[in-house]
Structures are given as structure tokens and as C-alpha cells.
Design a protein around this motif. Structure first.
Motif, short mmCIF file in Angstrom:
data_model
loop_
_atom_site.label_atom_id
_atom_site.label_comp_id
_atom_site.label_asym_id
_atom_site.label_seq_id
_atom_site.Cartn_x
_atom_site.Cartn_y
_atom_site.Cartn_z
N HIS A 289 69.68 18.35 7.30
CA HIS A 289 68.69 18.34 6.21
C HIS A 289 67.44 19.11 6.67
N CYS A 290 67.06 18.89 7.93
CA CYS A 290 65.85 19.56 8.45
C CYS A 290 66.07 21.06 8.61
N PHE A 291 67.25 21.45 9.13
CA PHE A 291 67.52 22.89 9.26
C PHE A 291 67.43 23.56 7.89
N ASP A 292 68.00 22.91 6.88
CA ASP A 292 67.95 23.51 5.54
C ASP A 292 66.50 23.66 5.09
N TRP A 293 65.70 22.63 5.32
CA TRP A 293 64.29 22.67 4.91
C TRP A 293 63.55 23.79 5.64
N LEU A 294 63.92 24.00 6.91
CA LEU A 294 63.24 25.02 7.72
C LEU A 294 63.80 26.43 7.48
N GLY A 295 64.84 26.53 6.67
CA GLY A 295 65.39 27.85 6.33
C GLY A 295 66.36 28.41 7.37
N ILE A 296 66.88 27.55 8.26
CA ILE A 296 67.81 28.03 9.29
C ILE A 296 69.16 27.30 9.20
N GLY A 297 69.42 26.66 8.05
CA GLY A 297 70.63 25.86 7.91
C GLY A 297 71.90 26.69 8.10
N LYS B 155 72.36 29.62 9.59
CA LYS B 155 72.49 30.13 10.98
C LYS B 155 72.93 29.01 11.93
N ALA B 156 72.36 27.83 11.76
CA ALA B 156 72.74 26.71 12.63
C ALA B 156 74.20 26.35 12.39
N ARG B 157 74.63 26.35 11.13
CA ARG B 157 76.03 26.03 10.84
C ARG B 157 76.99 27.03 11.49
N ALA C 234 77.79 17.48 13.56
CA ALA C 234 78.32 18.61 14.32
C ALA C 234 77.84 18.56 15.75
N VAL C 235 78.44 19.39 16.59
CA VAL C 235 77.99 19.57 17.97
C VAL C 235 77.71 21.04 18.17
N ILE C 236 76.80 21.34 19.09
CA ILE C 236 76.34 22.72 19.22
C ILE C 236 75.86 22.93 20.65
N HIS C 237 75.97 24.15 21.14
CA HIS C 237 75.40 24.47 22.44
C HIS C 237 73.87 24.55 22.28
N ARG C 238 73.15 23.92 23.19
CA ARG C 238 71.68 23.91 23.06
C ARG C 238 71.11 25.33 23.06
N GLY C 239 71.69 26.18 23.89
CA GLY C 239 71.20 27.57 23.96
C GLY C 239 71.39 28.27 22.62
N ASP C 240 72.52 28.01 21.96
CA ASP C 240 72.78 28.64 20.65
C ASP C 240 71.77 28.14 19.62
N LEU C 241 71.53 26.83 19.62
CA LEU C 241 70.58 26.28 18.64
C LEU C 241 69.16 26.79 18.90
N HIS C 242 68.76 26.75 20.16
CA HIS C 242 67.42 27.22 20.51
C HIS C 242 67.29 28.69 20.15
N GLY C 243 68.38 29.46 20.36
CA GLY C 243 68.37 30.88 20.04
C GLY C 243 68.15 31.13 18.55
N VAL C 244 68.78 30.31 17.70
CA VAL C 244 68.59 30.45 16.25
C VAL C 244 67.13 30.19 15.89
N MET C 245 66.56 29.16 16.50
CA MET C 245 65.17 28.81 16.17
C MET C 245 64.20 29.86 16.71
N ALA D 21 64.86 33.05 17.23
CA ALA D 21 64.97 34.28 16.42
C ALA D 21 64.16 34.12 15.14
N ALA D 22 64.23 32.93 14.52
CA ALA D 22 63.47 32.71 13.28
C ALA D 22 61.97 32.77 13.55
N CYS D 23 61.54 32.24 14.69
CA CYS D 23 60.11 32.31 15.04
C CYS D 23 59.69 33.77 15.27
N ARG D 24 60.55 34.50 15.98
CA ARG D 24 60.20 35.90 16.27
C ARG D 24 60.16 36.74 15.01
#
Ligand code: FAD
Length: 413
Positions: free
Chosen positions: A56-64, A66-68, A106-117, A119-122
Motif C-alpha cells: 500500500h505504501c509503495f503504491d502511495w509513493l509511486g514505486i509500486g 517497480k517494487a513488484r 512478497a519477499v525481495i532482495h534488500r539491494g533490489d528494493l533499496h535500488g528502486v527507492m 532510483a526514484a529519489c535520483r
């Protein structure tokens, strides 16, 4: 929307909590400067579980989306008895779960998730990321707040959000409650290629093997290329430790009595690293004028609900919602954020300890009681038990909920 004039908001720490905060505030049109102590931005090389509340938070932040793309959608949470090797219970995560909670688990690699966030910040022209910025304290007056860096530099903004983790310097000044509590639980982590995972355990599940004073968790990662292994032993370790390399025999030591499949799994692990886990008792106050705490800096918890990062994401979205509603009154916005978050996160902190004791680590009759109670529950019963946690969604700002006296979002249920 107003943006505190031309001023920026300061976020201390570029972990999952800090980056989510930067994205949320930038969505409000605010300029954000993220101050990170490390020379390079990143996350540790391990996995993380994400409940529907995180999505729900990823969707709100506009990265849903990419995270999926980075996530593995597991079919179940499976609880095994580490002594007998029998399944105790499983929580199905497919259609019924997703319909009930409105998003997947879901489960995710922390590096992948951090990378999505990251990239969105950059990509955001409003977010500025500064590394080698070791924040040692803050000072404030009625119109601004300054971060004080170890280098002697001072950086000024309209608000300061302390998302600087378990050993937060911002918390040391704001709450002053000393070092975190050492739990005595030692966790060892490894990530292995899927071909090293014993074939009989390549389950599309987050699997927990629960034994006396010990447990093992495994799940697939990164498009099934990897498996995450997390092995925990309640050995009364006295000192906090983070990320120390250890050899396999040390990891096996606490697991000589468990099912042979679990021991074999540990033997397959590589490059084991050790953490002695810490948490804190909940506190009521995370706010000092224009300064607040968020994520592990505010409410560090044991990992047994797999919700520390999910709570940091909820914090970030709640903060952004409250700041948007009270854009001319940062101090009031931070108070509203705190009102919405303290009780919910306190519940997760305290219940994480409880389930460690009653689900992850019991022995003898205590373990048999666990098995008997959990086996008596249907999937619907289990969903009902978890509704307070996974069912929470971002709610409108407190200021626009005149009639709502339920304590808010992502709120206590
Ligand atoms: C074994 C284990 C398993 C876990 N599993 C899960 C799970 O499955 N699901 C889940 O949701 N959560 C899980 N968690 C919890 C989760 O990892 C944390 O709650 C989450 O990462 C906290 O994020 P954060 O951004 O608040 O803090 P952190 O990730 O600690 O980030 C803090 C950042 O601040 C920086 N920093 C620190 N001090 C300063 C300073 N003085 N100045 C500037 N920068 C500074 C740090 O370098 C870091 O980048 C687990 C935790 C553990 C230990």
C-alpha cells in the motif's frame, strides 16, 4: 501546496525509512536533503519480507510497479516444527489473502528494493542525496532547525527527520534513553544460489522452522536465482554485534538437535555473518519541535513479525500525509504524525517479542501447545488474527478527519 518557503526538509539516514520519507515529502512538492553517513548508498545483501501494508505504501509513493517487478510472490507462510520436521501450519497467500488485504505478501532482495527507492529519489529534482554526512546532533529555533555534522558543517532546513536507524544520534539527543536493549538472540545470515539449496526445500514459501531457543527462515529471492537463509539462536549473547563474518561450525553449534534437513541447509550456507539483535521498549515521544524520529530510530523491534521496514514505510507515508495537510505548521504536523503512529508501532514492537517467545522459540509442552493452537485455526481465522497488521491502509490527514476519533492511519485497529 506551500513548501515552507524555499526551505528544505532534512532527512538523516538513507535506509528504507529515509528514502521513503524523501519520496513522500517530494510528492508534496517539498525540497528534501538526505544526509547519509556512509560513503556509498546501499543496503546489506540479504532478503526482506513485505506484507500487503508495505505494498500500500509503495503504491502511495509511486514505486509500486517497480517494487513488484523485483519481488517474488510466495504462495504461503509455512511453519515447521524444527524437532519433528512436521508442518505445523501454513498461511495461504494467494487469491483469498490478496483479496482480503488488497495487496500481496512478497519477499525481495534488500539491494533490489533499496535500488528502486534510490532510483526514484535520483529521478526527483526535489531530492538531494549527500553521502559522508555524519550527523552528530541538531539545534533549532522558532523558524528553522540545523543538522550538525561531524565535519563541523551545519545544514539548515524547516524540519529534520531522524531516520538514522537503531543507533540513532538524533534519538540520543531527542529521547536520551541510552543504548538499545540487547536481546541475547544471535542471527546469522547467508544468501546462496538456488542450485545450492537442497532440492526438497526449494519451496515457494517463507518457511520458518521453529525449535527450542532457535529457528531458521528461508525463502527465494531475485527471480529465484537466490535463497535467503536466516538462522537465529537464543544464546544470551551479551553484546551488540552487526555483520561480523563467522564460520559455518559456529552457526551449526546451536542446531545440533534439530531435523537433519535443517542442519544440511545450514551446511550449504556460505559467507555467514552474525548480528546480535537489539530492540527498545516503546516510548511516547518522538518529536521535539521541528524534529522527529522515524523507522528504527523511533521504534526498533525484533524481526519476528518481519515488519520493521514495513513500519518505516508506513511512518514515511503518514508523515507525508500530515505534512501536506499542515504545510504551514511543521510542529503541528509532526505531532499529528506521532499521534497516528506511536500506539501501532508499540504494538508491533511488543508483540514481536511475544511471538519470539511463544511461536519461534518454545520447547516441550509450550511448543506442543503452540502446535495445537495453530493447527486448530483455519486460514480465515489466521487472516482475522493478522487483520490489524496487514489490513491498515494510508488514511487521510488527521486535520481532515474532524469526526474520526479512531486513532488514524495506518492506525491502531
Ligand atoms: C535479521 C533481520 C531481519 C529482518 N527482516 C525484516 C523483514 O523481513 N521485513 C521487514 O519489514 N523488516 C525486517 N527487518 C527490520 C528492518 O531491516 C529494519 O526495520 C529497517 O531496515 C529499518 O530501516 P531504517 O531506514 O529505519 O533504518 P536503517 O536501515 O538502519 O537505516 C539507517 C540509515 O541511517 C544511516 N545513519 C546512521 N547514523 C547516521 C548518522 N549519524 N548520520 C547520517 N546517517 C546515519 C545509516 O548508515 C543507514 O543508512 C529485519 C531486521 C533484521 C535484523
Amino acid at each position: 501546496m506551500a513548501s515552507y518557503g524555499a526551505e528544505q526538509v532534512l532527512v538523516v539516514g538513507a535506509g528504507i525509512g529515509g528514502l521513503a520519507t524523501a519520496l513522500g515529502l517530494a510528492q508534496n512538492g517539498l525540497k528534501v536533503k538526505v544526509l547519509e553517513r556512509a560513503p556509498v548508498l546501499g543496503e546489506i545483501g540479504a532478503g526482506i519480507q513485505l506484507g500487503p501494508n508495505a505494498f500500500h505504501c509503495f503504491d502511495w509513493l509511486g514505486i509500486g510497479e517497480k517494487a513488484r517487478e523485483m519481488a517474488v510472490f510466495i504462495d504461503e507462510l509455512r511453519l515447521m516444527d524444527a524437532l519433528t520436521g512436521e508442518e505445523i501450519v501454513q498461511i495461504p497467500l494467494q487469491e483469498a489473502f490478496r483479496n482480503r488485504f488488497g495487496n500481496p505478501y512478497a519477499v525481495i532482495h534488500r539491494g533490489d528494493l533499496h535500488g528502486v527507492m534510490l532510483a526514484a529519489c535520483r529521478e526527483s529534482p526535489l531530492v538531494d542525496l549527500q553521502v559522508n554526512a555524519d550527523v552528530v546532533g541538531y539545534s533549532q529555533d522558532s523558524s528553522s532547525v540545523s543538522a550538525e555534522l561531524a565535519s563541523g558543517e551545519r545544514i539548515t532546513g524547516a524540519m529534520l527527520i531522524g531516520a538514522d536507524g537503531l543507533w540513532s544520534r538524533v534519538r540520543a539527543q531527542l529521547v536520551g534513553d541510552g543504548p538499545p536493549r540487547v536481546s541475547g538472540h544471535t542471527t546469522y545470515r547467508s544468501v546462496i544460489p538456488t542450485e545450492l539449496m537442497p532440492e526438497g526445500l526449494r519451496w515457494n514459501a517463507a518457511t520458518l522452522w521453529a525449535g527450542p531457543r532457535c529457528h531458521v527462515v528461508h525463502y527465494p529471492l531475485s527471480g529465484w536465482k537466490l535463497f535467503n537463509l536466516v538462522v537465529t539462536y537464543h544464546n544470551d549473547a551479551p553484546e551488540p554485534v552487526a555483520g561480523k563474518p563467522v564460520d559455518r561450525d559456529e552457526v551449526l553449534f546451536g542446531f545440533r538437535h534439530v531435523d537433519e534437513r535443517v542442519q544440511e541447509l545450514i551446511r550449504r550456507g556460505e559467507d555467514w555473518r552474525l548480528w546480535v539483535l537489539c530492540d527498545r521498549d516503546p516510548v511516547e515521544n518522538w518529536v521535539d519541535g521541528r524534529v522527529c524520529l522515524l523507522g528504527d530510530a523511533a521504534h526498533p523491534m525484533m524481526q519476528y513479525f518481519a515488519q520493521g521496514a514495513c513500519m518505516a514505510l508506513e511512518d514515511a507515508v503518514t508523515l507525508a500525509i500530515e505534512v501536506a495537510a499542515l504545510h504551514d505548521a511543521p510542529e503541528a504536523a509532526l505531532q499529528a504524525y506521532q499521534r497516528k503512529r506511536v500506539l501501532r508501532t508499540a504494538r508491533v514492537q511488543l508483540q514481536s517479542r511475544e511471538i519470539g517467545e511463544h511461536i519461534y522459540h518454545p520447547a516441550g509442552a509450550h511448543a506442543q501447545l503452540r502446535n495445537s493452537i495453530l493447527r486448530s485455526k483455519s486460514a480465515e481465522d489466521l487472516y482475522d488474527n493478522l487483520d490489524w497488521l496487514y489490513g491498515a491502509r494510508p488514511q487521510p490527514a488527521e486535520a481532515s478527519q474532524a469526526q474520526a476519533r479512531r486513532p488514524g492511519l495506518i492506525t491502531v485497529r
